[in-house]
Scaffold this motif. Structure first.
Motif, PDB file in Angstrom:
ATOM      1  N   UNK A  27      -1.281  -6.644  -1.161  1.00 56.06           N
ATOM      2  CA  UNK A  27      -2.344  -5.639  -1.114  1.00 56.06           C
ATOM      3  C   UNK A  27      -2.444  -4.917  -2.446  1.00 56.06           C
ATOM      4  N   UNK A  28      -3.682  -4.608  -2.857  1.00 51.29           N
ATOM      5  CA  UNK A  28      -3.888  -3.783  -4.035  1.00 51.29           C
ATOM      6  C   UNK A  28      -3.771  -4.494  -5.360  1.00 51.29           C
ATOM      7  N   UNK A  50      -3.413 -14.521   7.506  1.00 56.21           N
ATOM      8  CA  UNK A  50      -3.082 -13.767   6.302  1.00 56.21           C
ATOM      9  C   UNK A  50      -1.763 -13.041   6.486  1.00 56.21           C
ATOM     10  N   UNK A  51      -0.903 -13.165   5.485  1.00 52.80           N
ATOM     11  CA  UNK A  51       0.287 -12.333   5.387  1.00 52.80           C
ATOM     12  C   UNK A  51      -0.012 -11.309   4.289  1.00 52.80           C
ATOM     13  N   UNK A  52      -0.216 -10.073   4.687  1.00 53.13           N
ATOM     14  CA  UNK A  52      -0.540  -9.027   3.727  1.00 53.13           C
ATOM     15  C   UNK A  52       0.747  -8.328   3.311  1.00 53.13           C
ATOM     16  N   UNK A  53       1.060  -8.395   2.017  1.00 52.68           N
ATOM     17  CA  UNK A  53       2.294  -7.810   1.509  1.00 52.68           C
ATOM     18  C   UNK A  53       2.126  -6.363   1.106  1.00 52.68           C
ATOM     19  N   UNK A  54       3.057  -5.521   1.523  1.00 50.71           N
ATOM     20  CA  UNK A  54       3.089  -4.120   1.112  1.00 50.71           C
ATOM     21  C   UNK A  54       3.846  -4.039  -0.212  1.00 50.71           C
ATOM     22  N   UNK A  55       3.209  -3.625  -1.291  1.00 57.22           N
ATOM     23  CA  UNK A  55       3.878  -3.601  -2.596  1.00 57.22           C
ATOM     24  C   UNK A  55       5.155  -2.770  -2.577  1.00 57.22           C
ATOM     25  N   UNK A  56       6.173  -3.314  -3.249  1.00 53.45           N
ATOM     26  CA  UNK A  56       7.484  -2.672  -3.279  1.00 53.45           C
ATOM     27  C   UNK A  56       8.039  -2.800  -4.691  1.00 53.45           C
ATOM     28  N   UNK A  73       0.194  -3.898  -8.502  1.00 57.34           N
ATOM     29  CA  UNK A  73      -0.476  -3.135  -7.446  1.00 57.34           C
ATOM     30  C   UNK A  73       0.003  -1.686  -7.432  1.00 57.34           C
ATOM     31  N   UNK A  74       1.304  -1.491  -7.573  1.00 51.83           N
ATOM     32  CA  UNK A  74       1.837  -0.131  -7.584  1.00 51.83           C
ATOM     33  C   UNK A  74       1.344   0.644  -8.804  1.00 51.83           C
ATOM     34  N   UNK A  75       1.275  -0.039  -9.929  1.00 54.07           N
ATOM     35  CA  UNK A  75       0.783   0.626 -11.133  1.00 54.07           C
ATOM     36  C   UNK A  75      -0.690   1.008 -10.996  1.00 54.07           C
ATOM     37  N   UNK A  76      -1.394   0.296 -10.138  1.00 58.14           N
ATOM     38  CA  UNK A  76      -2.791   0.646  -9.854  1.00 58.14           C
ATOM     39  C   UNK A  76      -2.895   1.837  -8.902  1.00 58.14           C
ATOM     40  N   UNK A  77      -1.743   2.261  -8.370  1.00 57.19           N
ATOM     41  CA  UNK A  77      -1.735   3.392  -7.455  1.00 57.19           C
ATOM     42  C   UNK A  77      -1.770   3.014  -5.988  1.00 57.19           C
ATOM     43  N   UNK A  78      -1.522   1.731  -5.670  1.00 59.64           N
ATOM     44  CA  UNK A  78      -1.577   1.270  -4.280  1.00 59.64           C
ATOM     45  C   UNK A  78      -0.473   1.902  -3.448  1.00 59.64           C
ATOM     46  N   UNK A  85      -6.492  -0.648   4.330  1.00 59.09           N
ATOM     47  CA  UNK A  85      -7.821  -1.175   4.040  1.00 59.09           C
ATOM     48  C   UNK A  85      -7.785  -2.687   3.855  1.00 59.09           C
ATOM     49  N   UNK A  86      -6.736  -3.169   3.165  1.00 55.19           N
ATOM     50  CA  UNK A  86      -6.585  -4.609   2.986  1.00 55.19           C
ATOM     51  C   UNK A  86      -6.400  -5.306   4.320  1.00 55.19           C
ATOM     52  N   UNK A  87      -5.549  -4.752   5.163  1.00 55.73           N
ATOM     53  CA  UNK A  87      -5.305  -5.324   6.487  1.00 55.73           C
ATOM     54  C   UNK A  87      -6.601  -5.379   7.285  1.00 55.73           C
ATOM     55  N   UNK A  88      -7.365  -4.309   7.251  1.00 56.00           N
ATOM     56  CA  UNK A  88      -8.606  -4.255   8.012  1.00 56.00           C
ATOM     57  C   UNK A  88      -9.576  -5.339   7.580  1.00 56.00           C
ATOM     58  N   UNK A  89      -9.736  -5.513   6.279  1.00 64.23           N
ATOM     59  CA  UNK A  89     -10.648  -6.546   5.781  1.00 64.23           C
ATOM     60  C   UNK A  89     -10.140  -7.938   6.140  1.00 64.23           C
ATOM     61  N   UNK A  90      -8.851  -8.182   5.914  1.00 62.93           N
ATOM     62  CA  UNK A  90      -8.302  -9.501   6.203  1.00 62.93           C
ATOM     63  C   UNK A  90      -8.382  -9.820   7.693  1.00 62.93           C
TER      64      UNK A  90
END
Length: 269
Positions: A27-28, A50-56, A73-78, A85-90
């Motif tokens: 995501x992100x 879809x496997x949506x990954x939570x940035x870590x 993704x984290x540097x983008x502020x995710x 939002x990613x989960x919802x779209x996917x």
């Protein structure tokens, strides 16, 4: 073997066919509009899940490709709210399982994390480093929320521990195809994977899926006869970051074709 579901909506089904192709997407990784277009393109190319990954920040089980994507993704502020939002779209395009490290769940709050992901459309949550001591409580939380709890099962798992893992799992069991971090590109021990999958099938009636190290369509074709689902992450993420959406979608299509026409004798290919 289809995974259990309770309705015909995409988000409620973990596997819509007997051997499904799951695609991992952090995501992100890109701006929201670009991400939505990516999700649509990957779905249209043959993604069954879809496997949506939570940035870590410190994804110890992941290799450089996914680690770099998470950091970007984290540097983008995710944050978790963006993952929703990613989960919802996917979930509007295919079933979704959220892939996450326990630290992120604990920081957000386990109950809140489960409820919010369910509301966003997720069908399940797989904590890749779930502490054994918390497995029962976490499984109960997901059951109460109406989510599945897939479990990662390394091949060296002891028999008594395997029983405990199976008891706390729902949705599926995840048998790694390689004993390396994600992104591994070497040869696979298909005979060893076959033994691991057979062991899991004796211990549980849950479907078995495999990922990690399935770096090419040819390997996906070889693994598919052994399992109920094939999961691909780093090759797609790498294509997204290096060549763009169209290249990633084309690669998904190649994997989807391979999974739909698996090798007849995977253990000897």
């Amino acid at each position: 073997m289809p995974l259990p579901h309770t309705s015909t909506s995409p988000s409620a089904q973990l596997h819509p066919c007997s051997v499904s192709l799951g695609i991992f997407l952090p995501a992100g990784l890109t701006a929201p509009l670009a991400e939505r277009r990516t999700i649509d393109a990957l779905a249209e190319s043959g993604t069954g899940l879809f496997e949506v990954g939570v940035p870590h920040r410190a994804p110890v089980l992941d290799g450089p490709t996914i680690t770099s994507a998470y950091h970007e993704a984290l540097d983008r502020g995710t944050r978790v709210r963006d993952v929703l939002d990613t989960v919802s779209r996917a979930a509007s395009r295919a079933p979704v399982v959220v892939m996450v490290y326990w630290e992120s769940v604990a920081r957000y709050g386990p109950g809140r994390f489960a409820r919010d992901m369910k509301s966003a459309g997720a069908a399940g949550i797989m904590v890749v480093d779930l502490p054994d001591a918390l497995a029962g409580t976490w499984a109960a939380t997901l059951t109460e929320t109406g989510l599945s709890s897939p479990r990662l099962v390394p091949p060296h798992t002891a028999d008594d521990t395997l029983d405990e893992v199976c008891a706390s799992a729902s949705g599926w069991l995840y048998a790694p195809a390689a004993h390396e971090p994600t992104g591994y590109q070497g040869p696979l021990d298909l005979a060893g994977l076959d033994r691991s999958v057979r062991r899991l099938r004796k211990a549980s009636t849950l479907p078995v899926v495999s990922g990690i190290g399935i770096s090419t369509p040819a390997l996906a074709r070889a693994v598919a006869p052994l399992v109920d689902g094939v999961m691909v992450g780093s090759p797609i993420v790498g294509a997204l970051t290096s060549a763009g959406r169209e290249a990633a979608a084309a690669l998904v299509a190649d994997f989807a074709t391979a999974v739909s026409a698996p090798a007849k004798d995977a253990t000897h290919e």
